[in-house]
Every structure is written in structure tokens, then in C-alpha cells.
Design a protein around this motif. Structure first.
Motif, short mmCIF file in Angstrom:
data_model
loop_
_atom_site.label_atom_id
_atom_site.label_comp_id
_atom_site.label_asym_id
_atom_site.label_seq_id
_atom_site.Cartn_x
_atom_site.Cartn_y
_atom_site.Cartn_z
N ASP A 120 46.01 30.50 18.19
CA ASP A 120 45.45 29.55 17.22
C ASP A 120 44.32 30.14 16.39
O ASP A 120 43.47 29.43 15.89
N LEU A 121 44.30 31.47 16.26
CA LEU A 121 43.27 32.08 15.42
C LEU A 121 43.54 31.77 13.96
O LEU A 121 44.67 31.87 13.48
N GLY A 122 42.48 31.42 13.22
CA GLY A 122 42.59 31.13 11.81
C GLY A 122 42.02 32.24 10.96
O GLY A 122 41.43 33.20 11.47
N PRO A 123 42.14 32.14 9.64
CA PRO A 123 41.66 33.20 8.74
C PRO A 123 40.18 33.51 8.89
O PRO A 123 39.76 34.64 8.62
N ALA A 124 39.38 32.54 9.30
CA ALA A 124 37.94 32.76 9.42
C ALA A 124 37.54 33.34 10.76
O ALA A 124 36.37 33.70 10.96
N ASP A 125 38.48 33.42 11.71
CA ASP A 125 38.17 33.95 13.03
C ASP A 125 38.19 35.47 13.03
O ASP A 125 38.31 36.09 11.97
N LEU A 126 38.12 36.06 14.22
CA LEU A 126 38.02 37.53 14.31
C LEU A 126 38.75 38.02 15.55
O LEU A 126 38.71 37.39 16.60
N ALA A 127 39.42 39.15 15.39
CA ALA A 127 39.98 39.87 16.54
C ALA A 127 39.31 41.23 16.63
O ALA A 127 39.02 41.86 15.60
N ILE A 128 39.06 41.67 17.85
CA ILE A 128 38.45 42.98 18.07
C ILE A 128 39.43 43.84 18.85
O ILE A 128 39.89 43.47 19.93
N ASP A 129 39.75 44.98 18.26
CA ASP A 129 40.68 45.95 18.86
C ASP A 129 39.89 46.91 19.74
O ASP A 129 39.21 47.80 19.25
N ALA A 130 39.97 46.69 21.06
CA ALA A 130 39.31 47.56 22.04
C ALA A 130 40.34 48.17 22.97
O ALA A 130 40.10 48.33 24.17
N LEU A 131 41.50 48.49 22.44
CA LEU A 131 42.61 48.95 23.27
C LEU A 131 42.53 50.43 23.62
O LEU A 131 42.55 50.82 24.78
N LEU A 132 42.48 51.29 22.59
CA LEU A 132 42.53 52.73 22.79
C LEU A 132 41.45 53.41 21.99
O LEU A 132 41.18 53.04 20.85
N GLY A 133 40.84 54.41 22.54
CA GLY A 133 39.80 55.16 21.86
C GLY A 133 40.24 56.57 21.57
O GLY A 133 41.42 56.85 21.31
N ILE A 134 39.29 57.52 21.69
CA ILE A 134 39.60 58.91 21.35
C ILE A 134 40.48 59.58 22.39
O ILE A 134 41.01 60.66 22.14
N GLY A 135 40.65 58.96 23.55
CA GLY A 135 41.44 59.59 24.60
C GLY A 135 42.94 59.50 24.37
O GLY A 135 43.71 60.18 25.06
#
Length: 498
Positions: A120-135
Motif C-alpha cells: 500500500d505504498l503511495g507516491p509520497a512514501d519511500l522505499a529504502i534498498d538495503a539489500l546488497l552493498g559492495i560485496g
């Protein structure tokens, strides 16, 4: 924290291995978990800045320390009054020690940990991608790939931590079919070269940097990001005259391609060359340019006396066709400064004798700049274009080391390399430059800048003017409001940036 683009000064870029070394030293010098806690706080602050009105925040946490940064960000965002939901990929108990500590802190703070992503995320909400880094070194596994695909379909902005998940930090190439396309990316501790070349710009969005209060003192970077300080070549003195600013000669313009040579010559003239000559390779050649009558047309200029060629800056290949082959041996032998573009590069790629002559120039102290696009670079290296694009920094450096020249490898995140030195990445420019003739303008402008430099500066001047030319070339596109920038208009756009 700072927004990286547009860069006001040149910034050091560190790839995966050097970043790991810097990170390890910082960990040893600080109390346990300090770096991750600083990282999480930085992510939360940026999240609040780019999405201040978001009610809901989904944090997609991966199985490593990138996920730990997400947990830390989650507890700060919850404290700020946001409704935060964290999903965890993999088995939490197998996470590294720092990430386990962050997970425990997030749970203690009341952060909701779930299995399924919110729907139910809307256009004003936010997602943070913390899945994969430099590894990350291979394509994401199916579960991670599914989460990445979900992130890429959201109606709200996505903020990636350190790198968009699935992007290689050194090359800027996606590691598989699934790679996050973020609207913002906060790169931590170091700025990574992959964010600015190949597919990096398309996947990273707006790039931000936080050094986590760690000062890097002695590490040599893997590359430099060209900044605005590289574009300034100094003012003119009042007593100088046209003889002070050198001669440029453009050799090119075979039948049907005269326009390429004219664009290069006009650009050299606009860049400030004292005199600009045009030596066309069309037997039915024009004798003047009605738009720019200042340009001087000289039949067979490349056959001039050696002293004339030695003191000029020659731009060769723009629209040269097969006819340019005849001029190359003479220019390799006698030209003082030489910019090789387009058909000149294609001729070299197919002729070992020309390759040998080109390599001999550096041995005689005659500087050369090559300006290939990826296909031309691939021909010069006897590679497939995909192999050049897979490691643009490596390809440009290999060409520079092989031929003893400055190499300007065009494309998204243009790379400038010199023999045995740290390469540069240009961060200006857009796809507005993807029109015929813009490369000719770049070659001509480069030649015009180079002609104004002291004759004894050699390779140092070649590198300096190449960085300055490509930065301004891209900056003109950045200022363009239309989808495409015509090459003739590009020259005027570059002039307006003066």
C-alpha cells in the motif's frame, strides 16, 4: 553529507577492494559498531530530507552489512514518527556481527520486521534498498531478484544505500538482469566509480555522499571524478594576440562527410584557437565556410613542412572516411600535437603499421589524444564492444598504456586515461548528446583548448585539456532542456558556459 553532482571539485573514487581496506582500518580505530550506526543515521537523515512527507517507509534489508545499515536507519526513522516496515532476506541469525547488533537495536526500538513487502505504498512514501552493498559479485539469487523487481515497480521513490543492489561498484555494470533503479543513492565512506560510468548513472539517480566522519589520508584512488575545477584553464592576458593561442588544423571531411570536419573546426575556433585551418579530403571540396568565414581552408595542409606541422595542433579523422589513411603516416611523423577521432581510429585499428607509427610518437615525446566511442575502442583492442563496456575504466587504461596516448573513451561516464596513471571519469552530460556530430565538436573543442597551452607541457597539457573539454561538453548537455542537442547548437551552448 553532500550531493555529488555536479562536482565543484575533482573527487577521489574508490573501488571495492580499496573501500574494504579503508573500512577495515576505520573499524579497527573505532569502537565496535560505530561505522554502521553512523551509516544508519546518515541514511535516515537523507530519507527525511528527500521524502519529508512520507508516512510509510519500507526498508528491504539484505543478508549482510548493507542490511545492517537499513536496520539502523529504521530505528531512527521510527523515532522520527514514520511507520517503518523492514523485510529481511535470508536468515537473520547468519548475518555479520555488526548487522546482528543493528537488528537487535531495531527490534528493541519496536521496528516492525516482516516477511512480506507492503502493498500500500503511495507516491509520497519511500522505499529504502538495503539489500546488497559492495560485496556483491554475482547476479542476485532468485529471492533477492524478486525483491529488486518489486522495488523497481513501486510508485514511490527508492533510496539505495551505498550502491543500487545488483550494480557493480567498480564497473557500473549490472551483475544480472535485476538491478535496482533508484531515485537517490547514498554512498558511504567512499565514492564508488561504478556510480558514474556505464549503467551507473541510470541506476543510482541522484548520488549523495557521507564520509561517516572518516578521513582518508594516504590511499591512492582507483579513479578521479572530474570536477568544475578541471574546466578552468586560466584567463587571457591583455597583451596577448592570436599568435599567442596557437594553430589548429582539422584534417577530415571526405566526400559526403564535410560537415564533420566543419563542426570540429568551428568548435576549435570557438574554444579560442588563434587560427583554425580546414584541410578537407573531398576532391570537390568547398573553399570557405559561409557560417564561419574566419576558418581558413588549405588543400593538402597535412603535406606542409615539418616545422608547420610540429607547431600546430592537429585534429584528424572527423568524417575522414577511407581517405584519411593517406594523411596518417605524415601526421604521425611530424605533427606536434594530435587528436585522433572517428575514421582515423578505424584506420589505425585495421593497420598494424599505423599502430606501430602511433606508438612511436610517445617515444619521441609527441603527445596524442585518442577519442574513441566504445565500438571504435573495441576495434582498436580486437574485442567485442560488450567487453569494453563491461570494464570501461580497464579498457581505457589498457588502450592508453598500449599506445602511449591519452584516451578519451566516450559514453555514459566518459573515461579519460593516461599511461600508467589514475584515470578520470566525467560526470557531466546526458543522452541529449546522442546525436550525430557531437563527437566532432568534442574533438575540435579539445584541439582548440590544447592549442593554447605551452608547447613544452606534453602529456600533462593533453590530460588537462581533455578533462576540461569533456567536462564542458557534458555541462552543455546538462543545461539543455530538449531531448536532443544538435551538434551545431552544441558549440554555442558550450560558449555560453564561459
Amino acid at each position: 553529507m553532500q550531493r555529488v553532482l555536479p562536482p565543484s571539485r575533482s573527487l577521489p573514487l574508490f573501488g571495492v577492494q580499496r573501500t574494504r581496506e579503508i573500512e577495515q582500518r576505520a573499524r579497527e580505530a573505532l569502537p565496535p559498531h560505530t561505522l554502521m550506526r553512523r551509516a544508519g543515521l546518515a541514511v535516515a537523515r537523507l530519507a527525511l530530507a528527500v521524502a519529508p512527507h512520507a508516512r510509510r517507509v519500507w526498508i528491504a534489508a539484505g543478508p549482510g552489512n548493507n542490511g545492517g545499515d537499513g536496520f539502523e536507519a529504521a530505528l531512527h526513522l521510527r523515532a522520527a514518527g514514520k511507520h517503518v516496515l523492514v523485510t529481511v532476506a535470508g536468515v537473520p541469525e547468519r548475518m555479520p556481527a555488526d548487522a546482528l547488533d543493528a537488528l537487535a537495536r531495531a527490534r528493541e526500538a519496536g521496528v516492525a520486521i516482516a516477511v512480506e513487502a507492503p502493498d500500500d505504498l503511495g507516491p509520497a512514501d519511500l522505499a529504502i534498498d538495503a539489500l546488497l552493498g559492495i560485496g556483491a559479485t554475482r547476479a542476485p539469487d532468485p529471492a533477492l531478484a524478486q525483491t529488486i523487481a518489486r522495488l523497481n515497480t513501486l510508485p514511490c521513490p527508492v533510496l539505495s544505500i551505498d550502491l543500487p543492489s545488483g550494480l557493480h561498484g567498480g564497473t557500473g555494470q549490472p551483475l544480472g538482469e535485476n538491478c535496482v533503479r533508484a531515485q537517490h543513492c547514498l554512498t558511504l565512506l567512499t565514492v564508488k566509480p561504478g556510480l558514474f560510468t556505464a549503467a551507473g548513472r541510470d541506476h543510482a539517480g541522484v548520488v549523495w555522499f557521507d564520509d561517516l566522519s572518516v578521513t582518508i589520508r594516504s590511499d591512492a584512488p582507483d579513479a578521479w571524478l572530474i570536477g568544475g575545477d578541471s574546466a578552468a584553464l586560466g584567463p587571457r592576458s591583455h597583451v596577448q594576440h592570436k599568435g599567442s593561442f596557437g594553430d589548429v588544423a582539422v584534417v577530415g571531411g571526405a566526400p559526403g562527410m564535410t560537415g564533420a570536419a566543419l563542426l570540429a573546426a568551428r568548435a576549435a575556433h570557438a574554444a579560442g584557437a588563434g587560427r583554425t585551418f580546414v584541410s578537407l579530403l573531398d576532391e570537390h571540396r568547398m573553399t570557405h565556410d559561409p557560417l564561419r568565414p574566419e576558418l581558413m581552408f588549405r588543400d593538402g595542409w597535412w603535406k606542409s613542412a615539418e616545422a608547420t606541422l610540429r607547431h600546430a595542433t592537429v585534429v584528424c579523422g572527423c568524417g575522414g572516411g577511407d581517405a584519411v589513411r593517406e594523411a596518417l603516416p605524415r601526421l604521425f611523423s611530424a605533427a606536434g600535437r594530435l587528436v585522433l577521432d572517428a575514421d582515423a581510429l578505424n584506420a589505425i585499428a585495421g593497420d598494424p603499421k599505423l599502430q606501430t607509427l602511433l606508438r612511436s610518437r610517445s617515444q619521441r615525446g609527441r603527445p596524442t589524444v585518442m577519442t574513441p566511442h566504445p565500438l571504435e575502442a573495441a576495434r582498436l583492442m580486437s574485442f567485442e564492444t560488450a567487453k569494453v563496456q563491461a570494464d570501461r575504466l580497464g579498457a581505457a587504461q589498457s588502450l592508453a598504456d598500449d599506445f602511449g596516448t591519452v584516451v578519451l573513451l566516450k559514453g555514459s561516464g566518459t573515461v579519460v586515461a593516461t599511461p600508467g596513471a589514475i584515470p578520470y571519469i566525467n560526470a557531466t552530460g546526458t543522452a541529449a548528446l546522442a546525436t550525430a556530430g557531437t563527437g566532432d565538436v568534442l574533438a575540435g573543442w579539445l584541439g582548440g583548448l590544447w592549442a593554447q597551452q605551452p608547447q613544452n607541457d606534453g602529456m600533462a597539457a593533453a590530460l588537462r585539456v581533455t578533462c576540461a573539454a569533456v567536462f564542458r561538453h557534458g555541462a552543455a548537455a546538462d543545461a539543455c532542456t530538449s531531448p536532443a542537442l544538435r551538434a551545431g547548437d552544441l558549440i554555442d551552448s558550450m560558449l555560453r558556459l564561459s
